[in-house]
Enzyme design. Structure first.
Site, PDB file in Angstrom:
ATOM      1  NE  ARG A 162      -2.445  -8.620  -0.954  1.00 31.84           N
ATOM      2  CZ  ARG A 162      -1.667  -8.838   0.131  1.00 31.84           C
ATOM      3  NH1 ARG A 162      -1.495 -10.070   0.580  1.00 31.84           N
ATOM      4  NH2 ARG A 162      -1.095  -7.852   0.745  1.00 31.84           N
TER       5      ARG A 162
ATOM      6  NE  ARG B 198      -4.510  -1.693  -4.953  1.00 31.17           N
ATOM      7  CZ  ARG B 198      -4.070  -2.369  -3.909  1.00 31.17           C
ATOM      8  NH1 ARG B 198      -3.702  -3.624  -4.052  1.00 31.17           N
ATOM      9  NH2 ARG B 198      -4.007  -1.813  -2.734  1.00 31.17           N
TER      10      ARG B 198
ATOM     11  CE  LYS C 113       0.374   0.584  -2.667  1.00 30.22           C
ATOM     12  NZ  LYS C 113       0.394  -0.479  -1.660  1.00 30.22           N
TER      13      LYS C 113
ATOM     14  NE  ARG D  86      -3.364  -6.570   4.832  1.00 32.33           N
ATOM     15  CZ  ARG D  86      -3.065  -5.803   3.790  1.00 32.33           C
ATOM     16  NH1 ARG D  86      -2.553  -4.606   3.981  1.00 32.33           N
ATOM     17  NH2 ARG D  86      -3.270  -6.225   2.573  1.00 32.33           N
TER      18      ARG D  86
ATOM     19  NE  ARG E 173       1.779  -5.762   4.936  1.00 34.66           N
ATOM     20  CZ  ARG E 173       1.294  -5.290   3.793  1.00 34.66           C
ATOM     21  NH1 ARG E 173       1.830  -4.216   3.238  1.00 34.66           N
ATOM     22  NH2 ARG E 173       0.322  -5.916   3.174  1.00 34.66           N
TER      23      ARG E 173
HETATM   24  P1  ADP Z   1      -1.860  -4.607  -0.575  1.00 34.39           P
HETATM   25  O1  ADP Z   1      -1.376  -3.411  -1.338  1.00 34.39           O
HETATM   26  O2  ADP Z   1      -0.803  -5.234   0.277  1.00 34.39           O
HETATM   27  O3  ADP Z   1      -2.590  -5.584  -1.439  1.00 34.39           O
HETATM   28  P2  ADP Z   1      -4.036  -3.050   0.578  1.00 34.39           P
HETATM   29  O4  ADP Z   1      -4.354  -2.893   2.013  1.00 34.39           O
HETATM   30  O5  ADP Z   1      -3.633  -1.831  -0.177  1.00 34.39           O
HETATM   31  O6  ADP Z   1      -2.895  -4.142   0.540  1.00 34.39           O
HETATM   32  O7  ADP Z   1      -5.272  -3.714  -0.191  1.00 34.39           O
HETATM   33  C1  ADP Z   1      -5.889  -4.870   0.330  1.00 34.39           C
HETATM   34  C2  ADP Z   1      -6.902  -5.423  -0.668  1.00 34.39           C
HETATM   35  O8  ADP Z   1      -7.917  -4.441  -0.939  1.00 34.39           O
HETATM   36  C3  ADP Z   1      -6.345  -5.786  -2.045  1.00 34.39           C
HETATM   37  O9  ADP Z   1      -5.761  -7.060  -2.065  1.00 34.39           O
HETATM   38  C4  ADP Z   1      -7.638  -5.724  -2.885  1.00 34.39           C
HETATM   39  O10 ADP Z   1      -8.446  -6.863  -2.667  1.00 34.39           O
HETATM   40  C5  ADP Z   1      -8.359  -4.535  -2.296  1.00 34.39           C
HETATM   41  N1  ADP Z   1      -8.024  -3.266  -2.980  1.00 34.39           N
HETATM   42  C6  ADP Z   1      -7.341  -2.211  -2.459  1.00 34.39           C
HETATM   43  N2  ADP Z   1      -7.234  -1.221  -3.360  1.00 34.39           N
HETATM   44  C7  ADP Z   1      -7.853  -1.643  -4.494  1.00 34.39           C
HETATM   45  C8  ADP Z   1      -8.063  -1.086  -5.785  1.00 34.39           C
HETATM   46  N3  ADP Z   1      -7.602   0.141  -6.123  1.00 34.39           N
HETATM   47  N4  ADP Z   1      -8.733  -1.823  -6.702  1.00 34.39           N
HETATM   48  C9  ADP Z   1      -9.204  -3.044  -6.398  1.00 34.39           C
HETATM   49  N5  ADP Z   1      -9.034  -3.633  -5.207  1.00 34.39           N
HETATM   50  C10 ADP Z   1      -8.364  -2.962  -4.249  1.00 34.39           C
END
Ligand code: ADP
Length: 213
Positions: free
Chosen positions: A170, A87, A13, A159, A126
């Site tokens: 996750r 989310r 995405k 990461r 990744r």
């Molecule tokens: P991924 O989708 O692989 O988990 P992201 O870089 O999008 O990676 O997000 C990393 C982290 O940031 C998530 O594991 C979470 O802890 C936090 N995070 C990101 N977006 C949100 C959200 N909308 N609500 C809550 N936590 C979030």
């Protein structure tokens, strides 16, 4: 046009949201990237969010919603491509209310559908660039020079939350919590499902077609 990309970790995405930024001139809003920037800068938000991000847990709604709405308000009239937000249903409801107050709405929601086994495989390959967070994958989208970002020449790293245990955690949260958004946006007739297991260019074509429909 305001678009949300929904997809599990490793669904692509972020890659497709970047494509929308270039092809449709949308402003990219990636919640994970914004949180990581706050963490590096040690802002109050970054300090509060850090333990959640490191565990692979969701950051509390109130913190994330505030960060995203500040970003959306600061972008002017440009359309937005949301990657990683919302989310939870609570985040989606708050987004609808606040966009409504600005006289705006989410126009389309794309779900990138990818089987879980493929997600695990992709995530283990990744790599992210230090300078701008560009995403590469040794299996599906390798950089020309190993360990170096094609776009800005910076170093690539894995990461700290891309370890097998944290990835599994996750994905569990995605498939128990975030997946509920499909019903939420389906009920608003905004949802399009795209097969995210195809090669990147074909997914991009399918996403653009879904947005025209
Ligand atoms: P991924 O989708 O692989 O988990 P992201 O870089 O999008 O990676 O997000 C990393 C982290 O940031 C998530 O594991 C979470 O802890 C936090 N995070 C990101 N977006 C949100 C959200 N909308 N609500 C809550 N936590 C979030």
């Amino acid at each position: 046009m305001n678009i949300i990309m929904i997809g599990a970790q490793g669904s692509g995405k972020g890659t497709q949201a970047e494509m929308l930024e270039h092809r449709l001139g949308l402003k990219l809003c990636a919640s994970g990237d914004l949180l990581r920037e706050h963490i590096v800068r040690e802002t109050p938000l970054g300090l509060a969010a850090k333990p959640y991000v490191e565990r692979g847990d969701l950051v509390p709604d109130a913190l994330v919603v505030q960060m995203i709405l500040d970003f959306i308000r600061s972008r002017g009239s440009q359309g937005i491509a949301l990657d990683g937000f919302p989310r939870t249903i609570a985040q989606a409801e708050k987004l609808d209310i606040d966009l409504g107050q600005m006289g705006q709405a989410i126009d389309r929601v794309i779900y990138l559908d990818v089987p879980r086994a493929l997600l695990l495989d992709r995530l283990s390959g990744r790599y992210i660039c230090r300078a701008h967070g560009h995403v590469w994958n040794i299996k599906t989208k390798p950089p020309q020079v190993p360990g170096i970002c094609d776009i800005d020449g910076s170093e690539l790293y894995q990461r700290s939350d891309d370890t097998p245990t944290k990835i599994t955690h996750r994905l569990d949260i995605f498939f128990s919590e975030t997946i509920k958004l499909l019903d939420y946006y389906g009920a608003q007739n905004k949802l399009a499902r795209v097969d995210g297991a195809q090669p990147i260019d074909e997914v991009s074509r399918a996403v653009l077609t879904a947005l025209r429909a």
